[in-house]
Each structure stands twice: as C-alpha cells, then as structure tokens.
Design a protein around this motif. Structure first.
Motif, PDB file in Angstrom:
ATOM      1  N   PRO A   1     -16.646  -1.703   2.810  1.00 57.68           N
ATOM      2  CA  PRO A   1     -16.217  -0.343   2.469  1.00 57.68           C
ATOM      3  C   PRO A   1     -14.989   0.120   3.243  1.00 57.68           C
ATOM      4  CG  PRO A   1     -18.600  -0.440   2.851  1.00 57.68           C
ATOM      5  CD  PRO A   1     -18.022  -1.728   3.323  1.00 57.68           C
ATOM      6  N   ARG A   2     -14.608  -0.597   4.299  1.00 52.73           N
ATOM      7  CA  ARG A   2     -13.471  -0.195   5.123  1.00 52.73           C
ATOM      8  C   ARG A   2     -12.165  -0.846   4.674  1.00 52.73           C
ATOM      9  NH1 ARG A   2     -15.384  -1.453  11.118  1.00 52.73           N
ATOM     10  NH2 ARG A   2     -13.186  -0.911  11.489  1.00 52.73           N
ATOM     11  N   VAL A   3     -12.213  -1.629   3.602  1.00 53.21           N
ATOM     12  CA  VAL A   3     -10.992  -2.274   3.104  1.00 53.21           C
ATOM     13  C   VAL A   3     -10.120  -1.236   2.401  1.00 53.21           C
ATOM     14  CG1 VAL A   3     -10.058  -4.013   1.543  1.00 53.21           C
ATOM     15  CG2 VAL A   3     -12.121  -4.517   2.868  1.00 53.21           C
ATOM     16  N   ASP A   4      -8.911  -1.029   2.915  1.00 59.66           N
ATOM     17  CA  ASP A   4      -7.953  -0.127   2.279  1.00 59.66           C
ATOM     18  C   ASP A   4      -6.545  -0.665   2.513  1.00 59.66           C
ATOM     19  OD1 ASP A   4      -7.327   0.506   4.949  1.00 59.66           O
ATOM     20  OD2 ASP A   4      -8.551   2.324   4.929  1.00 59.66           O
ATOM     21  N   MET A   5      -5.528   0.108   2.162  1.00 62.44           N
ATOM     22  CA  MET A   5      -4.161  -0.379   2.259  1.00 62.44           C
ATOM     23  C   MET A   5      -3.764  -0.692   3.696  1.00 62.44           C
ATOM     24  SD  MET A   5      -1.779  -1.262   0.204  1.00 62.44           S
ATOM     25  CE  MET A   5      -2.265  -0.383  -1.302  1.00 62.44           C
ATOM     26  N   GLY A   6      -4.311   0.064   4.628  1.00 63.65           N
ATOM     27  CA  GLY A   6      -3.953  -0.150   6.018  1.00 63.65           C
ATOM     28  C   GLY A   6      -4.706  -1.284   6.688  1.00 63.65           C
ATOM     29  N   SER A   7      -5.845  -1.680   6.120  1.00 63.40           N
ATOM     30  CA  SER A   7      -6.690  -2.676   6.788  1.00 63.40           C
ATOM     31  C   SER A   7      -6.805  -3.995   6.031  1.00 63.40           C
ATOM     32  CB  SER A   7      -8.102  -2.109   6.990  1.00 63.40           C
ATOM     33  OG  SER A   7      -8.768  -1.939   5.745  1.00 63.40           O
ATOM     34  N   VAL A   8      -6.349  -4.053   4.785  1.00 59.79           N
ATOM     35  CA  VAL A   8      -6.625  -5.220   3.951  1.00 59.79           C
ATOM     36  C   VAL A   8      -6.027  -6.501   4.536  1.00 59.79           C
ATOM     37  CG1 VAL A   8      -4.622  -4.851   2.435  1.00 59.79           C
ATOM     38  CG2 VAL A   8      -6.625  -6.119   1.597  1.00 59.79           C
ATOM     39  N   ALA A   9      -4.866  -6.423   5.181  1.00 56.99           N
ATOM     40  CA  ALA A   9      -4.253  -7.625   5.762  1.00 56.99           C
ATOM     41  C   ALA A   9      -5.124  -8.184   6.876  1.00 56.99           C
ATOM     42  CB  ALA A   9      -2.858  -7.306   6.292  1.00 56.99           C
ATOM     43  N   ALA A  10      -5.562  -7.291   7.785  1.00 59.11           N
ATOM     44  CA  ALA A  10      -6.412  -7.738   8.897  1.00 59.11           C
ATOM     45  C   ALA A  10      -7.763  -8.224   8.390  1.00 59.11           C
ATOM     46  CB  ALA A  10      -6.596  -6.595   9.897  1.00 59.11           C
ATOM     47  N   MET A  11      -8.307  -7.540   7.390  1.00 55.84           N
ATOM     48  CA  MET A  11      -9.624  -7.926   6.863  1.00 55.84           C
ATOM     49  C   MET A  11      -9.561  -9.290   6.170  1.00 55.84           C
ATOM     50  SD  MET A  11     -11.895  -5.596   7.582  1.00 55.84           S
ATOM     51  CE  MET A  11     -12.123  -3.830   7.871  1.00 55.84           C
ATOM     52  N   LEU A  12      -8.507  -9.523   5.400  1.00 56.50           N
ATOM     53  CA  LEU A  12      -8.387 -10.800   4.696  1.00 56.50           C
ATOM     54  C   LEU A  12      -8.166 -11.941   5.685  1.00 56.50           C
ATOM     55  CD1 LEU A  12      -8.385 -12.253   2.029  1.00 56.50           C
ATOM     56  CD2 LEU A  12      -5.976 -11.656   1.721  1.00 56.50           C
TER      57      LEU A  12
ATOM     58  N   SER B   1       2.173  -2.134  -3.851  1.00 56.38           N
ATOM     59  CA  SER B   1       2.282  -1.286  -2.658  1.00 56.38           C
ATOM     60  C   SER B   1       2.083  -2.096  -1.390  1.00 56.38           C
ATOM     61  CB  SER B   1       1.256  -0.152  -2.726  1.00 56.38           C
ATOM     62  OG  SER B   1       1.464   0.665  -3.857  1.00 56.38           O
ATOM     63  N   PHE B   2       1.132  -3.015  -1.438  1.00 52.70           N
ATOM     64  CA  PHE B   2       0.832  -3.826  -0.256  1.00 52.70           C
ATOM     65  C   PHE B   2       1.994  -4.759   0.084  1.00 52.70           C
ATOM     66  CE2 PHE B   2      -1.195  -7.835   1.385  1.00 52.70           C
ATOM     67  CZ  PHE B   2      -1.426  -7.352   2.676  1.00 52.70           C
ATOM     68  N   ALA B   3       2.675  -5.282  -0.936  1.00 53.31           N
ATOM     69  CA  ALA B   3       3.770  -6.230  -0.708  1.00 53.31           C
ATOM     70  C   ALA B   3       4.929  -5.606   0.046  1.00 53.31           C
ATOM     71  CB  ALA B   3       4.255  -6.793  -2.043  1.00 53.31           C
ATOM     72  N   SER B   4       5.024  -4.280   0.063  1.00 52.86           N
ATOM     73  CA  SER B   4       6.127  -3.606   0.754  1.00 52.86           C
ATOM     74  C   SER B   4       5.775  -3.210   2.184  1.00 52.86           C
ATOM     75  CB  SER B   4       6.535  -2.352  -0.033  1.00 52.86           C
ATOM     76  OG  SER B   4       5.456  -1.418  -0.076  1.00 52.86           O
ATOM     77  N   THR B   5       4.593  -3.573   2.651  1.00 53.71           N
ATOM     78  CA  THR B   5       4.144  -3.182   3.987  1.00 53.71           C
ATOM     79  C   THR B   5       4.366  -4.304   4.999  1.00 53.71           C
ATOM     80  OG1 THR B   5       1.874  -3.995   3.678  1.00 53.71           O
ATOM     81  CG2 THR B   5       2.356  -1.754   2.931  1.00 53.71           C
ATOM     82  N   ASP B   6       4.354  -3.928   6.267  1.00 56.65           N
ATOM     83  CA  ASP B   6       4.433  -4.922   7.337  1.00 56.65           C
ATOM     84  C   ASP B   6       3.193  -5.805   7.355  1.00 56.65           C
ATOM     85  OD1 ASP B   6       6.863  -3.892   8.115  1.00 56.65           O
ATOM     86  OD2 ASP B   6       6.016  -2.596   9.680  1.00 56.65           O
ATOM     87  N   GLY B   7       2.063  -5.245   6.921  1.00 58.33           N
ATOM     88  CA  GLY B   7       0.827  -6.015   6.894  1.00 58.33           C
ATOM     89  C   GLY B   7       0.935  -7.224   5.986  1.00 58.33           C
TER      90      GLY B   7
END
Length: 380
Positions: free
Chosen positions: A312-323, A350-356
């Motif tokens: 449930p904590r997977v979101d745009m800010g955490s998905v890189a670390a979670m994966l 949206s995710f592809a444009s982030t540092d994550g």
C-alpha cells in the motif's frame, strides 16, 4: 576417540591457573544443496515462437544455501551464435554491495532436463566463485532445441544449487567468555509473552530445559530465546548455533538489522509456527528493514508478510526504492505491486522523468526489461 567438550576443556585450563580465559570455535561447514523444478508448458509451440533470440523468462525466486536465486531461460538462445539452443543460467538476487549478506565462496549448479519418467535426460554442471550480485552463470548451449523430445510440449528442468563454505562475518563468530558463568536472567530479560495466537501456550516456557536458552546480542541489546525456536524457523541461525559452545550469540548490526528489527523478527518466531497459515502482523514503519532481515535469515513467510505490508505504500516517490528492494531480496508480491502501479495510465511517463527512475536503472538494471515491457504495451 572424541575430543574433550569445550566446557570441560575450559574448566581444566582454569583449574591449571588460567582464570582470565576466553575461547572461540571455528568449524568446517557442510555444503548445502537446494533444488528447484522449473516446468514450462507450451515450450515449442508458444514460447519459442513468441520469445525472440536474446530474450528470456525467469523462474519464481527460490532459496538454497541461505541465498535467493532465479533460473533464467532463453528459449531461443542468449545471443545470435546460440539461436538454435536453449540457454540456461542461475542468477543470485543479492548485489555485490549489499552489506547484509554472508561471504559465501563457491556455488555449483547442476541442471537436468527430465524425461517423461522424471529421470535426467540431459545434465550439465557448472561451478562459480564469488557468486554474490546480479550475476548469472550457466550455459549458452544448455541443450540444442532440435534434440528436445518433449512430452505434451512441456519442458521440465531440475536445478540443484550447492553452496560450499558459508562462513559468518567476523563480527558474528561467537567468542565464549568462560571465566565467569552468565548471570541469571532478570525479570526484564525473560522470554517475551505470547499474544494468544502463538505457536504454543505461554506455559510451555516453564517446561523447557534451561540449557535450551540462548542470548542473542545485537545492536547493543540482548534478547533471550529458545534455541529450538530459532533453529526451527531459520536455517541461517541454525547453522550459526551449531558452532556455539556457550549460550551467547553475537550478531553484527547494520543499516537494516538493528535491535528494533531483530526484536520484531524474534517476536515473529515466538508467535508463529513455520507452517502457520494465519495472517502475520507486520509494523509498516519497519517493514522494509524487516524484509531485508527476513531474507537474510531465510524467514520466507515473514518476508512475504513484509512485502504485503509495503504494497500500500507504493507511490511515485517510493516505487523506485520498492522495486529495487523487491528485486534484491526476491519478493514477488512487492514487485507485482510496483509493476501494477507503473502500468496505470500516465504513471510510467511521470516516473521516467524523476531521479528515482535514473537511480533504478543504475542500481537495479534487472528491472529495466520489466519497465520496457510496460512501455511497449502502453505505447505500441
């Protein structure tokens, strides 16, 4: 003739005047073998037609020798020179720079294609040293596809993974301070109470022999525990306790394994049996660190519960670390949650444009193909 027990040896040496005496034990470890069966239906008619040369699929994660693995299969060869072959490799899910792994030295992979009677038809063996990390080793020419005689177009491969020499970190080698006996446990050091759904009634503590108790020291704190509980749950702790000549076990802490995390892990072992089917409770605030510890100590049910708590904590800010966490520690349920999140309309762009995204591509290249598949489906 058997050697003198350590306790008797220390008593004799103290009697000879050596009052300030310590001891440590190092023992040879037996090789540990784990096996995994990979069965692929529709191998020739479906997979070999749909999966092009240089592309692969993976087995589910499985444990062997205290580590987590995947079998990687290229049904049409891993490169152009082996287009007529099935290429097969074994991959460790732990990276080189992961500080929570053991320094294992050698692993051997034996893979066999099984016939209709479940007997090996074609067997290959490979050995690899210093195997930790996103490494894969095996055979580009595992079997020639024209030689395969499959029953019902089903390929069955048996993989035996043998890990030799599993030494503990130097900090985890137990030193027995034998000059004075350990103090009697105080009220605050008694085993933790049960919450009513545990493995057995709380009263069983009074029936257990006192020499079954061990004290685990981690992160500046000490935790009493029953040896048989630790050994029943964790093959890694069982291996460590085989070399303990006192009732003390020191475990080096780290970024993921501190006293708080170990206490939660111990509470799980106290309250749930290895075969328990009820839902395991995990505190979400430590679920990521607890997942790393559960993976290190071979607590698969706890690792699954941690993954479920993190979904449930997977979101745009955490998905890189979670994966990255899911890939490194073999947690399919968390990985699926990340893939599902990125598959939602607009999320991948949206995710592809982030540092994550950039960190993920650098730290976890094995996730690149999953993300590429999502992009193909969304933009085809």
């Amino acid at each position: 003739m058997t050697s003198m027990p350590m306790s008797a040896l220390l008593s004799a040496l103290r009697g000879a005047g050596r009052q300030h005496l310590t001891a440590s034990t190092v023992a040879a470890r037996q090789a540990i073998t784990g096996s995994h069966v990979l069965r692929v239906h529709g191998y020739n008619k479906v997979l070999r037609k749909k999966v092009p040369n240089g592309h692969f699929f993976e087995s589910a994660p499985f444990g062997a020798g205290g580590h987590t693995w995947k079998v990687v299969c290229y049904p049409n060869g891993s490169d152009r020179d082996h287009a007529g072959y099935t290429s097969l490799f074994l991959k460790s899910l732990r990276p080189h720079d992961d500080p929570f792994v053991f320094d294992a030295t050698t692993a051997r992979l034996q893979a066999s294609v099984l016939d209709r009677d479940g007997k090996p038809w074609r067997t290959q063996t490979a050995e690899h040293r210093s195997f930790l990390g996103y490494e894969a080793w095996g055979w580009k020419d595992f079997v020639k596809n024209d030689d395969l005689d499959l029953v019902d177009d089903c390929l069955t491969v048996l993989c035996d993974v043998t890990v030799d020499d599993l030494p503990l970190h130097a900090e985890e080698v137990v030193t027995a301070a034998a000059a004075t006996p350990p103090p009697e446990p105080t009220a605050s050091a008694l085993p933790p109470s049960f919450d009513g759904h545990g493995w057995f009634p709380e009263a069983i503590w009074s029936d257990m022999p006192t020499d079954d108790m061990v004290t685990i020291h981690v992160g500046g704190k000490s935790f009493p525990a029953h040896r048989f509980l630790l050994e029943a749950h964790s093959p890694v702790l069982k291996l460590a306790l085989q070399n303990v000549t006192s009732s003390q076990l020191h475990i080096a802490g780290g970024l993921a394994l501190d006293a708080e995390v170990f206490e939660a892990m111990l509470q799980y072992m106290n309250n749930y049996s290895p075969s328990c089917s009820e839902k395991i409770k995990v505190e979400p605030t430590i679920a990521d660190r607890l997942l790393v510890a559960a993976d290190k100590y071979g607590l698969e049910k706890l690792k699954l519960a941690c993954g479920e708590a993190l979904c449930p904590r997977v979101d745009m800010g955490s998905v890189a670390a979670m994966l990255t966490l899911a890939e490194r520690h073999g947690c399919p349920v968390l990985k699926d949650a990340c893939i599902q999140f990125l598959s939602r309309a607009g999320n991948l762009g949206s995710f592809a444009s982030t540092d994550g995204f950039q960190r993920l591509m650098k730290d976890c290249p094995s996730a690149a193909e999953e993300i590429a598949d999502i992009a193909v489906k969304q933009y085809a």
